[in-house]
Design an enzyme around this catalytic site. Structure first.
Site, mmCIF file in Angstrom:
data_model
loop_
_atom_site.group_PDB
_atom_site.id
_atom_site.type_symbol
_atom_site.label_atom_id
_atom_site.label_comp_id
_atom_site.label_asym_id
_atom_site.label_seq_id
_atom_site.Cartn_x
_atom_site.Cartn_y
_atom_site.Cartn_z
ATOM 1 N N CYS A 134 0.887 -1.206 -0.064
ATOM 2 C CA CYS A 134 0.027 0.131 -0.061
ATOM 3 C C CYS A 134 0.946 1.418 -0.099
ATOM 4 O O CYS A 134 1.616 1.446 0.869
ATOM 5 C CB CYS A 134 -0.912 -0.250 1.245
ATOM 6 S SG CYS A 134 -1.938 1.351 1.490
ATOM 7 N N CYS A 179 -5.182 6.905 -2.753
ATOM 8 C CA CYS A 179 -4.382 5.474 -2.950
ATOM 9 C C CYS A 179 -2.968 5.672 -3.560
ATOM 10 O O CYS A 179 -3.163 6.244 -4.979
ATOM 11 C CB CYS A 179 -5.423 4.532 -3.733
ATOM 12 S SG CYS A 179 -4.709 3.007 -4.118
#
Length: 274
Positions: free
Chosen positions: A75, A213
């Site tokens: 991530c 993101c």
């Protein structure tokens, strides 16, 4: 404070529960417990949970789980937060460290005296069209890239008009993107000349919109550059309103020298009741 100490961090609105791996391990955290602490009504609330553990020299290992308790290899915003968090805990030097993840080991470093960090991602294949996917109204093109995890990038006329929960969920689960699905990222052009591109993401594991993101933004930047719509480096405005910046060099088949820069801000420290 009594109980397990935790830290709440945010990367452009993508927020995480951060734990010092010298005091806890992955074995202490079942999927149910992770989902409980990430719950925004009954827990501390977060998009995911991170455990950082020293791994020798200037290397720190990042274990990451989505808020539903499912593990994820990588991530981007968690990596930016982990870089700042590792420096805060004294696990590695702020000027440069290596972050070991399920998707590989990446050089990272803190930037300046504030909350910024940057992450050097490995080379990856240029985004490619996905056979079996059909465009919906207001969509111009779609490509799939793997930046640690799979990302579908959809170029749209206006991200504000996307029915993110309906369309995002449909694309995230579409069989054409693979059995594990993919994050669904929607991008549209700046609202004013020279401004940041706009991006929204329906994230698997969160199963809803996330405010930012990092790896999805990298995929979007490379996709736009590969389509000739923009020149790298690029800046994006995330759903939180904060900026993520991407620079890279494109070859005929790959993105190389890929860097993601953004926020890794410590919000507060607390203790979990045992």
């Amino acid at each position: 404070m009594s109980g397990t100490t935790f830290y709440k961090m945010t990367g452009s609105g993508n927020d995480f529960i951060m734990l010092d791996g010298r005091g806890t391990t992955a074995a202490d955290w079942s999927p149910a417990r992770i989902a409980e602490i990430c719950d925004r009504r009954n827990g501390a609330g977060a998009d995911g949970l991170v455990i950082l553990t020293p791994d020798g020299g200037a290397t720190v290992r990042m274990a990451f789980w989505n808020c539903d308790g499912s593990p994820a290899a990588m991530c981007g915003n968690a990596a930016l937060c982990s870089t700042r968090f590792a420096a805060h805990l004294g696990l590695a030097p702020a000027a440069g460290m290596k972050l070991a993840t399920g998707a590989g080991t990446f050089p990272t470093r803190c930037v300046g005296e504030g909350h910024e960090a940057e992450l050097n991602l490995p080379d990856f294949d240029l985004p490619a069209p996905v056979p079996g996917l059909a465009l919906a109204g207001g969509e111009r093109w779609q490509v799939l890239a793997r930046v640690g995890v799979p990302h579908l990038v959809t170029r749209v006329d206006d991200v504000e008009w996307v029915d993110l929960y309906s369309r995002g969920s449909a694309l995230r689960h579409h069989p054409a993107v693979g059995p594990a699905g993919a994050n669904a990222n929607f991008v549209s052009e700046p609202t004013q000349p020279g401004g940041p591109w706009l991006i929204r993401t329906f994230e698997r594991g969160v199963e809803g919109e996330t405010l930012a993101c990092g790896t999805g933004t990298v995929a979007a930047a490379v996709a736009l550059a590969a389509h000739g719509e923009a020149a790298l480096p690029l800046q994006f405005q995330t759903r939180s309103g904060r900026a993520l910046r991407v620079r890279a060099v494109l070859t005929p088949s790959q993105a190389t020298q890929v860097w993601l820069q953004g926020e890794g801000r410590l919000v507060y420290q607390g203790a979990l009741s045992d």
